[in-house]
Enzyme design. Structure first.
Site, PDB file in Angstrom:
ATOM      1  N   CYS A 131      33.792  13.636  39.895  1.00 35.88           N
ATOM      2  CA  CYS A 131      34.661  14.434  40.880  1.00 35.88           C
ATOM      3  C   CYS A 131      34.108  14.714  42.247  1.00 35.88           C
ATOM      4  O   CYS A 131      34.712  15.151  43.121  1.00 35.88           O
ATOM      5  CB  CYS A 131      35.139  15.469  40.261  1.00 35.88           C
ATOM      6  SG  CYS A 131      33.938  17.085  40.320  1.00 35.88           S
ATOM      7  N   SER A 157       6.748  38.520  28.262  1.00 33.96           N
ATOM      8  CA  SER A 157       6.252  39.900  28.737  1.00 33.96           C
ATOM      9  C   SER A 157       7.555  40.506  28.735  1.00 33.96           C
ATOM     10  O   SER A 157       7.531  41.796  28.857  1.00 33.96           O
ATOM     11  CB  SER A 157       5.746  39.912  30.224  1.00 33.96           C
ATOM     12  OG  SER A 157       6.599  38.990  30.986  1.00 33.96           O
ATOM     13  N   CYS A 215      28.672  20.387  36.056  1.00 37.64           N
ATOM     14  CA  CYS A 215      29.548  20.242  37.266  1.00 37.64           C
ATOM     15  C   CYS A 215      30.223  21.657  37.523  1.00 37.64           C
ATOM     16  O   CYS A 215      30.984  21.866  36.555  1.00 37.64           O
ATOM     17  CB  CYS A 215      30.331  18.786  37.413  1.00 37.64           C
ATOM     18  SG  CYS A 215      31.593  18.997  38.780  1.00 37.64           S
ATOM     19  N   HIS A 241      18.458  30.788  27.851  1.00 38.86           N
ATOM     20  CA  HIS A 241      18.821  30.576  29.229  1.00 38.86           C
ATOM     21  C   HIS A 241      19.112  29.026  29.793  1.00 38.86           C
ATOM     22  O   HIS A 241      18.965  28.606  30.919  1.00 38.86           O
ATOM     23  CB  HIS A 241      17.438  31.052  30.175  1.00 38.86           C
ATOM     24  CG  HIS A 241      17.024  32.387  30.066  1.00 38.86           C
ATOM     25  ND1 HIS A 241      15.855  32.741  30.111  1.00 38.86           N
ATOM     26  CD2 HIS A 241      17.991  33.577  29.644  1.00 38.86           C
ATOM     27  CE1 HIS A 241      15.967  34.108  30.087  1.00 38.86           C
ATOM     28  NE2 HIS A 241      16.981  34.531  29.752  1.00 38.86           N
ATOM     29  N   GLY A 270       4.818  34.924  23.367  1.00 40.02           N
ATOM     30  CA  GLY A 270       4.486  34.435  24.561  1.00 40.02           C
ATOM     31  C   GLY A 270       5.622  35.128  25.724  1.00 40.02           C
ATOM     32  O   GLY A 270       5.941  34.146  26.530  1.00 40.02           O
TER      33      GLY A 270
HETATM   34 ZN   LIG Z   1      32.791  16.993  38.284  1.00 39.78          ZN
END
Ligand SMILES: [Zn+2]
Length: 291
Positions: free
Chosen positions: A196, A235, A142, A134, A233
């Site tokens: 950006c 579920s 970004c 994950h 650990g």
């Molecule tokens: Zn950016």
């Protein structure tokens, strides 16, 4: 109802399997075991499980990807809460369980580590190749230009904009989220991408978002290459982890689950154990590596 099974204990229901620490030790002794870890492995590092005794999932619905992308207010709430939660995550250290997993890996008993945790504690324990299913809270991406940067950098910028928010008794979640008063959220200033000006998102998979396909395939490959799967650990409530248990079971591989409480994967398990992970894994490592 949760059925807890302990070593040497009686079979306690139709889902009960042969149990015991000795069974897990035999599994590991055969070497090349893939590990799938979840939030339960990090509770001994002071990061509460969502669903454990101190977990707070029921008190607050986690941010979804859709809300994060669509709503500036949602992003402000996420980053304000995460700004506080990160201080605890960044301070957390690997526990005996993480260290034992790394010991088992170095000794050849464990071939791969896949984790559902975003706290980076496997890597902190030396398991540099742990696959973070994950993602990880220590990185930021970004959404506009795709640039990846470090959370430590963003943390400095957020501190410059907001100072240090002190929230006594904030209930921490394993994804670094804490509950904050609305006024603190309203006043919070979020930082844009330095390249950006775009929208920054932690490099973690949110609820409502899919794990990138190449990462899933890599994990399937690791499970396929292993002799057995050891779940630590978790579920297995979300499919993103459960599918690897199903994969191993379909491949005729033994699956052992060590978790406090029943899991969604118990029906696929050859062994289930409810024991504290730090002490249990340390014992297993000591027994396997004793001269
Ligand atoms: Zn950016």
């Amino acid at each position: 109802m949760h059925v807890h099974r302990t070593p040497g204990g009686p079979e306690t229901g139709p889902a009960a399997r042969s149990g015991g620490l000795a069974e897990v030790e035999r599994l590991l002794a055969g070497r090349d075991v893939a590990v799938l870890s979840g939030a339960g492995l990090s509770t001994e590092s002071g990061i509460p499980d969502y669903r454990g005794a101190t977990g707070s999932l029921r008190r607050q619905t986690p941010m979804t990807y859709q809300e994060f992308v669509a709503s500036e207010q949602g992003r402000r709430r996420y980053w304000a809460r995460s700004h506080v939660g990160w201080q605890a995550i960044a301070r957390a250290e690997p526990n005996a369980g993480h260290r034992a997993v790394e010991g088992l890996r170095r000794s050849g008993y464990v071939s791969a580590v896949i984790t559902q945790n975003v706290d980076g504690l496997h890597r902190a324990a030396g398991t540099l190749g742990a696959v973070e299913l994950h993602g990880g809270l220590d990185r930021v991406v970004c959404l506009d230009c795709g640039r990846s940067s470090s959370r430590a950098d963003l943390d400095r910028r957020l501190h410059a904009l907001n100072g240090t928010l002190v929230v006594p008794d904030a209930a921490l979640n394993p994804d670094g989220d804490v509950q904050l008063p609305g006024a603190l959220v309203e006043a919070f200033r979020i930082a844009p991408c330095e390249a950006c000006g775009g929208v920054l998102k932690p490099d973690v998979v949110f609820f409502g978002e899919s794990v990138p396909k190449p990462r899933v395939q890599h994990c399937y490959d690791l499970v396929d290459a292993a002799r057995a799967l050891l779940v630590l650990g978790s579920s297995l409530t979300v499919m993103s982890g459960l599918r690897f248990v199903r994969r191993a079971a379909r491949g005729g591989k033994p699956v052992a689950i060590v978790n406090q409480g029943a899991t969604r994967g118990d029906e696929y398990a050859t062994t289930t154990l409810a024991l504290p992970l730090g002490a249990t894994l340390t014992t297993l490592l000591e027994q396997l590596t004793a001269p």
